[in-house]
Design an enzyme around this catalytic site. Structure first.
Site, PDB file in Angstrom:
ATOM      1  N   ARG A  87       0.709  -1.275   0.019  1.00 37.26           N
ATOM      2  CA  ARG A  87       0.039   0.096   0.101  1.00 37.26           C
ATOM      3  C   ARG A  87       0.931   1.232   0.025  1.00 37.26           C
ATOM      4  NH1 ARG A  87      -3.426  -2.784  -1.349  1.00 37.26           N
ATOM      5  NH2 ARG A  87      -5.506  -3.343  -0.667  1.00 37.26           N
ATOM      6  N   HIS A 104      -0.677  -0.042  -9.888  1.00 35.44           N
ATOM      7  CA  HIS A 104      -1.488  -1.202  -8.824  1.00 35.44           C
ATOM      8  C   HIS A 104      -2.136  -2.276  -9.546  1.00 35.44           C
ATOM      9  CE1 HIS A 104      -3.860  -1.301  -4.893  1.00 35.44           C
ATOM     10  NE2 HIS A 104      -3.510  -2.329  -5.357  1.00 35.44           N
TER      11      HIS A 104
HETATM   12  P1  NAP Z   1      -1.567 -11.850   4.912  1.00 36.63           P
HETATM   13  O1  NAP Z   1      -1.595 -13.154   4.677  1.00 36.63           O
HETATM   14  O2  NAP Z   1      -2.345 -11.163   6.034  1.00 36.63           O
HETATM   15  O3  NAP Z   1      -0.209 -11.522   5.500  1.00 36.63           O
HETATM   16  C1  NAP Z   1       0.237 -10.151   6.297  1.00 36.63           C
HETATM   17  C2  NAP Z   1       1.792 -10.452   6.774  1.00 36.63           C
HETATM   18  O4  NAP Z   1       2.141  -9.479   7.489  1.00 36.63           O
HETATM   19  C3  NAP Z   1       1.754 -11.665   7.837  1.00 36.63           C
HETATM   20  O5  NAP Z   1       2.775 -12.442   7.772  1.00 36.63           O
HETATM   21  C4  NAP Z   1       1.768 -10.747   9.217  1.00 36.63           C
HETATM   22  O6  NAP Z   1       2.448 -11.193  10.290  1.00 36.63           O
HETATM   23  C5  NAP Z   1       2.556  -9.597   8.636  1.00 36.63           C
HETATM   24  N1  NAP Z   1       2.425  -8.422   9.354  1.00 36.63           N
HETATM   25  C6  NAP Z   1       1.231  -7.756   9.801  1.00 36.63           C
HETATM   26  N2  NAP Z   1       1.569  -6.715  10.700  1.00 36.63           N
HETATM   27  C7  NAP Z   1       2.697  -6.680  10.933  1.00 36.63           C
HETATM   28  C8  NAP Z   1       3.513  -5.923  11.903  1.00 36.63           C
HETATM   29  N3  NAP Z   1       3.161  -4.885  12.423  1.00 36.63           N
HETATM   30  N4  NAP Z   1       5.018  -6.337  11.967  1.00 36.63           N
HETATM   31  C9  NAP Z   1       5.422  -7.504  11.034  1.00 36.63           C
HETATM   32  N5  NAP Z   1       4.757  -7.959   9.982  1.00 36.63           N
HETATM   33  C10 NAP Z   1       3.454  -7.873  10.242  1.00 36.63           C
HETATM   34  O7  NAP Z   1      -1.457 -10.692   3.629  1.00 36.63           O
HETATM   35  P2  NAP Z   1      -1.479 -11.128   1.983  1.00 36.63           P
HETATM   36  O8  NAP Z   1      -2.543 -11.811   1.741  1.00 36.63           O
HETATM   37  O9  NAP Z   1      -0.005 -11.865   2.041  1.00 36.63           O
HETATM   38  O10 NAP Z   1      -1.477  -9.672   1.565  1.00 36.63           O
HETATM   39  C11 NAP Z   1      -0.603  -8.668   2.133  1.00 36.63           C
HETATM   40  C12 NAP Z   1      -0.923  -7.392   1.472  1.00 36.63           C
HETATM   41  O11 NAP Z   1      -0.446  -7.003   0.099  1.00 36.63           O
HETATM   42  C13 NAP Z   1      -2.342  -6.888   1.615  1.00 36.63           C
HETATM   43  O12 NAP Z   1      -3.041  -6.397   2.821  1.00 36.63           O
HETATM   44  C14 NAP Z   1      -2.686  -5.728   0.533  1.00 36.63           C
HETATM   45  O13 NAP Z   1      -2.267  -4.570   1.298  1.00 36.63           O
HETATM   46  C15 NAP Z   1      -1.268  -6.059  -0.448  1.00 36.63           C
HETATM   47  N6  NAP Z   1      -1.842  -6.581  -1.694  1.00 36.63           N
HETATM   48  C16 NAP Z   1      -1.357  -5.589  -2.714  1.00 36.63           C
HETATM   49  C17 NAP Z   1      -1.820  -5.946  -4.029  1.00 36.63           C
HETATM   50  C18 NAP Z   1      -1.381  -5.171  -5.324  1.00 36.63           C
HETATM   51  O14 NAP Z   1      -1.963  -5.299  -6.401  1.00 36.63           O
HETATM   52  N7  NAP Z   1      -0.453  -4.151  -5.177  1.00 36.63           N
HETATM   53  C19 NAP Z   1      -2.780  -7.052  -4.282  1.00 36.63           C
HETATM   54  C20 NAP Z   1      -2.842  -7.959  -3.099  1.00 36.63           C
HETATM   55  C21 NAP Z   1      -2.551  -7.548  -1.883  1.00 36.63           C
HETATM   56  P3  NAP Z   1       1.823 -12.517  11.039  1.00 36.63           P
HETATM   57  O15 NAP Z   1       2.166 -13.874   9.859  1.00 36.63           O
HETATM   58  O16 NAP Z   1       2.753 -12.918  12.076  1.00 36.63           O
HETATM   59  O17 NAP Z   1       0.415 -12.384  11.285  1.00 36.63           O
HETATM   60  C1  GLV Z   2      -5.136  -5.512  -3.744  1.00 37.79           C
HETATM   61  O1  GLV Z   2      -4.546  -4.654  -3.640  1.00 37.79           O
HETATM   62  C2  GLV Z   2      -5.746  -5.989  -2.794  1.00 37.79           C
HETATM   63  O2  GLV Z   2      -5.608  -5.770  -1.674  1.00 37.79           O
HETATM   64  O3  GLV Z   2      -6.007  -7.291  -3.016  1.00 37.79           O
END
Ligand code: NAP
Ligand code: GLV
Length: 313
Positions: A228, A276
């Site tokens: 983000r 994005h």
């Molecule tokens: P997820 O499965 O919820 O993983 C989040 C990770 O971040 C977990 O490992 C969590 O730790 C860690 N985390 C959260 N808060 C933290 C903190 N304060 N300190 C250290 N580590 C922390 O999420 P995801 O599905 O992988 O997605 C991640 C992010 O990618 C989304 O939230 C979104 O913003 C972004 N995204 C972007 C796009 C794009 O097109 N640009 C697309 C999809 C997603 P724990 O495992 O210990 O809980």
């Molecule tokens: C895209 O940014 C998502 O959070 O899936």
């Protein structure tokens, strides 16, 4: 079972057609302003506050993305927006991990082999060989080891670069040096050459890509922000690029999207901008997952991907 749908950027009729095929027992409708008729489930992306009003019976809100920060931001500013009994459910992978792997791998290889610099040299018509980075010291640090970060870290390990990962709770991922919690943040950053951000946007992670963080990386490090815009302090990146502490950055996400025409990032030669697209929501995969979860909830069975509202992801 009644389901409302809201997505401004999508082809709504395609979504509704495919959802009705996956959930033939459901009555599906696109939510319109003023629609307060009963609904059991909502499937939304960036829904207005009004969509949630007076819906005590809503069982779950399915977010058409992995990040739920937009919905939680509304809830934080106006508590009580989300119906009290509704679970907030996010997408888990649904084809996004593979897209992130492709994007992150491309960025790491581009910087390791200095292809970005060859692009600049070609622009100047210069035939010049650059000393390649040494793979052994081209350490990549992945911020966030969730659904997406874990797959990215694994894929980078297969490229045989040193890979580190940072999360809130401790993890074990073969081939990846893992660090957890604030106390280990500095050790994680120390010497990292490419920092890839895949954290959720929460109050704890906002502005985490800042001058203090950059100063702890290896000199001339690279930044790849895929999560983000709110994670990044834009002015700090511009200063770090100017000083050479950060050599180049690839940015897929921004504070305001689309990125304003007059934002300095557009004019900073070593900043690569994409709109994005690092991992897009894939309709077919998302519908399969959501339909499966709706059916599980109807049967009273547990599902994964329920957002912890306190934690913010
Ligand atoms: P997820 O499965 O919820 O993983 C989040 C990770 O971040 C977990 O490992 C969590 O730790 C860690 N985390 C959260 N808060 C933290 C903190 N304060 N300190 C250290 N580590 C922390 O999420 P995801 O599905 O992988 O997605 C991640 C992010 O990618 C989304 O939230 C979104 O913003 C972004 N995204 C972007 C796009 C794009 O097109 N640009 C697309 C999809 C997603 P724990 O495992 O210990 O809980
Ligand atoms: C895209 O940014 C998502 O959070 O899936």
């Amino acid at each position: 079972m009644k389901i409302i749908f809201h997505e401004t950027g999508a082809d709504v009729s395609l979504w509704l057609d495919e959802l009705s095929r996956a959930l033939p027992e459901a009555e599906l409708r696109e939510w319109q302003p003023g629609d307060t008729a009963p609904a059991d489930y909502a499937i939304v992306w960036r829904a207005p506050r009004e969509l949630f009003a007076n819906r005590p019976d809503l069982k779950a809100v399915f977010n058409l993305g992995a990040g739920v920060d937009a919905i939680l931001d509304v809830e934080r500013r106006e508590p009580g927006t989300l119906p009290p009994n509704a679970k907030l459910v996010r997408l888990e992978d649904t084809g996004m991990a593979q897209q992130m792997v492709e994007y992150a791998t491309h960025a790491v290889l581009r910087y390791m082999r200095r292809f970005d610099e060859y692009d600049l040299l070609q622009g100047e018509g210069r035939w010049e060989k650059l000393k390649a980075h040494r793979r052994e010291s081209f350490t990549v640090g992945v911020l966030g080891l969730g659904v997406l970060g874990t797959e990215v870290a694994r894929a980078l390990d297969r490229l045989r670069v040193p890979v580190r990962g940072f999360s809130r709770s401790e993890k074990r991922i073969e081939g990846v040096e893992t660090y957890a919690g604030e106390a280990q943040f500095d050790a994680f950053l120390d010497g990292v050459k490419v920092l890839i951000n895949l954290l959720p946007h929460t109050p704890d992670t906002e502005g985490i890509l800042n001058r203090t963080t950059f100063a702890k990386l290896a000199r001339g490090a690279y930044l790849v922000n895929l999560a983000r815009g709110a994670h990044l302090v834009d002015e700090d990146l511009l200063l770090a690029l100017e000083s050479g502490q950060i050599a180049a950055a690839t940015l897929d996400v921004f504070h305001t999207e689309p990125l304003a025409r007059d934002h300095p990032f557009w004019r900073t030669p070593r900043v690569t901008i994409t709109p994005h697209i690092s991992a897009e929501t894939l309709r077919e995969e998302s519908i399969v997952q959501i339909a499966w979860k709706v059916k599980a909830l109807e049967r009273g069975e547990p599902i994964s991907g329920i957002v912890d509202l306190e934690r913010g992801y």
